[in-house]
Scaffold this motif. Sequence first.
Motif, short mmCIF file in Angstrom:
data_model
loop_
_atom_site.label_atom_id
_atom_site.label_comp_id
_atom_site.label_asym_id
_atom_site.label_seq_id
_atom_site.Cartn_x
_atom_site.Cartn_y
_atom_site.Cartn_z
N VAL B 93 0.86 -1.19 0.00
CA VAL B 93 0.00 0.00 0.00
C VAL B 93 0.89 1.24 0.00
O VAL B 93 2.05 1.20 0.43
N PRO B 98 -2.86 7.90 6.64
CA PRO B 98 -3.32 6.84 7.54
C PRO B 98 -2.24 5.84 7.88
O PRO B 98 -2.19 5.32 9.01
N SER B 138 -4.36 -5.98 1.92
CA SER B 138 -4.10 -4.54 1.79
C SER B 138 -5.37 -3.71 1.96
O SER B 138 -5.32 -2.59 2.43
N GLU B 139 -6.53 -4.28 1.58
CA GLU B 139 -7.77 -3.52 1.71
C GLU B 139 -8.20 -3.37 3.16
O GLU B 139 -9.02 -2.50 3.48
N ASN B 140 -7.69 -4.21 4.02
CA ASN B 140 -8.03 -4.12 5.45
C ASN B 140 -6.79 -3.80 6.29
O ASN B 140 -6.78 -4.06 7.49
N ILE B 141 -5.78 -3.25 5.64
CA ILE B 141 -4.48 -3.08 6.31
C ILE B 141 -4.60 -2.15 7.53
O ILE B 141 -3.99 -2.39 8.57
N PHE B 142 -5.42 -1.10 7.42
CA PHE B 142 -5.50 -0.16 8.54
C PHE B 142 -6.28 -0.76 9.71
O PHE B 142 -5.99 -0.46 10.87
N PHE B 146 -4.33 -0.81 13.19
CA PHE B 146 -4.96 -0.15 14.34
C PHE B 146 -5.63 -1.17 15.26
O PHE B 146 -5.80 -0.94 16.46
N ALA B 187 -15.95 -1.94 12.52
CA ALA B 187 -15.30 -0.63 12.35
C ALA B 187 -15.98 0.18 11.25
O ALA B 187 -16.18 1.39 11.39
N ILE B 202 -11.17 2.88 15.14
CA ILE B 202 -10.97 1.48 15.54
C ILE B 202 -11.10 1.35 17.06
O ILE B 202 -11.60 0.34 17.56
#
Lengths: 124, 430
Positions: B93, B98, B138-142, B146, B187, B202
């Motif tokens: 990413v 973020p 990668s789509e749920n990396i944050f 967190f 979330a 989160i």
Amino acid sequence: MKFDAVQLMRVAEEILKYFYMKGARHVAISYDFGKERSFCGAHSRDLVLEERDMDYLRHVFDGPVQPEIANYYGTLAGRRRDELEMELVGTMVELDELVSESGLGTRMLVSRREMEYRSSLHHD
Amino acid sequence: MQLNPGYDRQHDIDSESHMAYMALWVLVVLLTLSGVSAARFDIGFLIRGLGSIIRQPDILINDYIAGAGLGPAFLNAGLCAFAGLVILKRSRVRVSGPAIAAVFTIAGFALFGKNVANIWPSIIGVFLFSFLNNRPLSENIFVALFGTTLAPLSSELAFGLGIPAPWNFISALAAGAAAGFVLSPIARHVLDFHRGYNLYNIGFAAGFIGTMTLSVLKAFGIALSGGGSWGDVGAGAVVPYLAVSFLGMMVAGVRVDPLWYREYGHLLRSPGRLVSDFVRAHGLGATLFNMGVMGLLSVAFILVIGGDWNGPVIGGILTVVGFSAFGKHPLNALPPMIGVAIAAMISDYGLTAPASQLAVLFSATLAPVSGTYGPVAGLIAGMLHLVMVQTVGVLHGGLNLYNNGFAGGMTAGILVPILEWIREWRRHEV
């Protein structure tokens, strides 16, 4: 319903809000949902954007689509009544066409690729 | 409403993302070197300290500096930030606002609750969620990064409840992964409640998971252990290093973008609501400068209120600095921080209570409220935040490290509809 289709509808709501806040009162929204890529068009005959508005929109869509932001925060698009989230929209879709001329009005076309396809396309 | 915030020039996001990635490497190296040098290069002491950190139950608040010393605590922070950075790199990413916020938050909380062992179960849970949904991590990396806020759940099951091995480790892994698995949909769902006015979303989502988990444990008569560790190493031991680091960030920002000041003017006018990716919108130069300014302001704030210098406070400052790439700037963050300080002084809580000191720093989660509705609204939000944060921690029992995110979500969710109605009423739009 496919997640990507829902996301594109939210993007359309945000674009519709942008057009309305810029003074448009007749706006036509159209969709074309494809297997790997979906399109959304917005056209207003009674709106001509100023050059600084065009610069702003080009700036917003200048960066790449960021699925990691779009997938998590995309639910915020099109939800707020009084605030624009065009920067968020810029992470969700690609700008394919932006035209604003007197007589023709303003036409914006954005597209969204199916997520996995986009992920593999942008990162080698 | 500002329809068109000005932009003076286009930024090359890919090259700035690479520079931001390198800047995060600098953070990892600085934290690790600080740890090693604070331990006077005593490797045995560092390993024993890390072992001690890993074996603690980690219920909020658990100060690693007080429990294991400056060296092991900072080494742990460096290792956790390194893990976050490697996950980002593997997920391919772009490192923008973020991502910077996520790595700084992991590093900060690795001084009081996250460690190199307990962050993995929830990350595995998010990975499983992505895998079963046929989406890349990668789509749920944050959410994954967190989501390490629920790390105390794993530590508690492994070391706090007296469960015999290997069942303690199996239950810690299973429970942490289950929490991480459900975190992603929750979330996204709770974003609607505060509409992006709580930056630590989160923490808000994890607060509900922690509350449900604690309720289940209580139903079976299981009481949590640990928590309540709070030390003070003194300002002299850390403030000079923090100040030099934040000044360095400001200098780096000026070097990266010679026209940083023009973009910084635009950045200061940003309301800061989710999603305010300052790197993408204003460039890395202005963002680094803002991070340095916010770091210095946070240090000054703690000095002024006579706060303690320990893992939680330094972690809070690092979190503020990280989120200064993702929504916070002096104009929108100071009103809630001042609001917390005023509420602490006039209430029974007092300004020097640990929860008050942390609330001063973490109340900047409500920066978007003052950024959108003005400093008075921000001040009120900060005051309400303090009274909420003192109460909601009981609900999850300290299982959720982002207790201020949980309180901030509630505060924003209650305040924002009222503030929105007032604004529409004044504009005769109701």
